[in-house]
Design a protein around this motif. Structure first.
Motif, PDB file in Angstrom:
ATOM      1  N   UNK A  24     -36.370  13.497  86.127  1.00 42.71           N
ATOM      2  CA  UNK A  24     -36.432  12.135  85.599  1.00 42.71           C
ATOM      3  C   UNK A  24     -35.121  11.876  84.869  1.00 42.71           C
ATOM      4  N   UNK A  25     -34.803  10.606  84.576  1.00 40.14           N
ATOM      5  CA  UNK A  25     -33.557  10.329  83.869  1.00 40.14           C
ATOM      6  C   UNK A  25     -33.556  11.055  82.520  1.00 40.14           C
ATOM      7  N   UNK A  26     -32.513  11.857  82.276  1.00 44.84           N
ATOM      8  CA  UNK A  26     -32.311  12.597  81.030  1.00 44.84           C
ATOM      9  C   UNK A  26     -33.506  13.484  80.676  1.00 44.84           C
ATOM     10  N   UNK A  27     -34.322  13.829  81.691  1.00 48.64           N
ATOM     11  CA  UNK A  27     -35.532  14.665  81.520  1.00 48.64           C
ATOM     12  C   UNK A  27     -36.544  14.001  80.574  1.00 48.64           C
ATOM     13  N   UNK A  66     -27.867  14.297  87.927  1.00 53.05           N
ATOM     14  CA  UNK A  66     -26.699  14.546  87.072  1.00 53.05           C
ATOM     15  C   UNK A  66     -27.037  14.334  85.595  1.00 53.05           C
ATOM     16  N   UNK A  67     -28.104  13.592  85.317  1.00 54.62           N
ATOM     17  CA  UNK A  67     -28.444  13.271  83.922  1.00 54.62           C
ATOM     18  C   UNK A  67     -29.200  14.402  83.235  1.00 54.62           C
ATOM     19  N   UNK A 300     -20.391  10.674  86.022  1.00 50.92           N
ATOM     20  CA  UNK A 300     -19.828   9.494  85.341  1.00 50.92           C
ATOM     21  C   UNK A 300     -20.907   8.422  85.168  1.00 50.92           C
ATOM     22  N   UNK A 301     -21.707   8.210  86.203  1.00 55.81           N
ATOM     23  CA  UNK A 301     -22.758   7.187  86.130  1.00 55.81           C
ATOM     24  C   UNK A 301     -23.840   7.580  85.126  1.00 55.81           C
ATOM     25  N   UNK A 302     -24.179   8.866  85.069  1.00 58.83           N
ATOM     26  CA  UNK A 302     -25.243   9.277  84.142  1.00 58.83           C
ATOM     27  C   UNK A 302     -24.782   9.109  82.693  1.00 58.83           C
TER      28      UNK A 302
END
Ligand SMILES: [Mn+2]
Length: 323
Positions: A24-27, A66-67, A300-302
């Motif tokens: 998930x985004x940034x866990x 990547x996040x 870079x996007x994360x």
């Protein structure tokens, strides 16, 4: 969420290694695990509106992967974004890849539903077509919004092959539809060849100011951020970031790369300089992982999403403490 409830944060990396478990985004927790969120991170796997290289439909999940390395405290903004506000991953909006009009309607309806719960949106694209339905939805809630559009390109062209909804046309449609506050519109990072000088004349008539990639280099991130902040003031602000605003050295994994772009450091510093702004929603689009190397673009996007999320969470916290 009630004001006294503590937001549920990311998975504890001292117990579960960062590379383990679902991305998930940034866990962060999934939206369905927390019920409602102050900020919903949502993927839009759609790239049927691209004019050159396809593949941005895979961008959202590449950014989520990547996040994993994003940590809870953001020293650049002196804030813990996931403690100030409930941030959660709302999964993907399932859109029709064969019917652009239907896809645009689906994104708009999903955004209406999420914004209706009180959430701000941090959307991970997908190609830039999706900015139009997102702006429609945000304007339905806030009225016409200010726009900071980070991109190598203007994206105010009229049509491609007769099509009105493409990744090069969302902001012309948005101006025509009256969903943007035309007194506060800026492109940032613009560069590269155009079809003709008329492109710039048309764009200016729509109300856009332009901060070129070269302007950022010559004047520096702080001065550019000051200028943008003054232009936007306290208006409800939508930030749309095409990852091709960065130089291909910093973001090779994208559909329409142009040489001479901003560094990721410049982009992050400009965003950090917008800390007083009322960011009501944001998107990051055009991450195409098949052209990426070693996750350069996705990283870079994360980090860009992290700064945007921090801007929004600080604003959420200020609004909550003012109530
Ligand atoms: Mn674009």
């Amino acid at each position: 969420m009630t004001p006294h409830e503590t937001p549920r944060g990311p998975v504890d990396s001292s117990r579960v290694p960062r590379y383990a478990g679902p991305a998930t985004f940034a866990r962060l927790p999934r939206l369905d695990e927390v019920g409602t969120a102050d900020i919903a991170v949502v993927g839009v796997p759609f790239d049927s509106g691209v004019s050159y290289r396809p593949g941005a439909r895979f961008g959202g999940n590449a950014v989520r992967e990547a996040s994993r390395l994003l940590r809870p405290y953001n020293p650049a903004q002196d804030a813990s974004p996931f403690a100030l506000a409930q941030v959660a991953d709302g999964g993907d909006i399932a859109v029709n890849p064969f019917d652009i009009h239907e896809a645009v309607e689906t994104v708009e309806a999903a955004a209406d539903e999420l914004l209706g719960t009180g959430a701000r949106l941090m959307t991970l694209g997908g190609d830039h077509t999706i900015a139009l339905p997102l702006l429609r939805s945000v304007a339905r809630k806030h009225g016409p919004v200010a726009l900071l559009h980070f991109d190598a390109h203007l994206d105010t062209w009229d049509t491609y092959f007769g099509a009105e909804y493409t990744h090069g046309t969302p902001f012309r449609r948005a101006v025509e539809e009256g969903v943007l506050d035309t007194s506060a519109l800026s492109h940032v990072g613009t560069r590269g060849p155009l079809y003709g000088k008329q492109d710039l004349t048309d764009d200016e008539k729509m109300g856009f100011g332009i901060v070129t990639s070269a302007d950022v280099y010559r004047r520096g991130a702080d001065e550019v951020a000051d200028q943008l902040r003054q232009r936007v003031g306290d208006r409800p602000l939508y930030i749309s970031i095409d990852i091709d605003c960065l130089d291909p050295a910093h973001a090779p994994g994208t559909g329409t790369p142009e040489a001479g772009g901003m560094t990721s450091r410049e982009l992050l510093e400009i965003l950090r300089g917008l800390s007083s702004c009322n960011v009501v929603s944001a998107d990051i689009v055009e991450v195409a992982p098949a052209y990426d190397h070693a996750e350069i673009t996705a990283v870079a996007a994360s980090h860009t999403a992290y700064e945007l999320t921090t801007l929004m969470s600080r604003r959420v916290a200020r609004e909550k403490s003012a109530r």
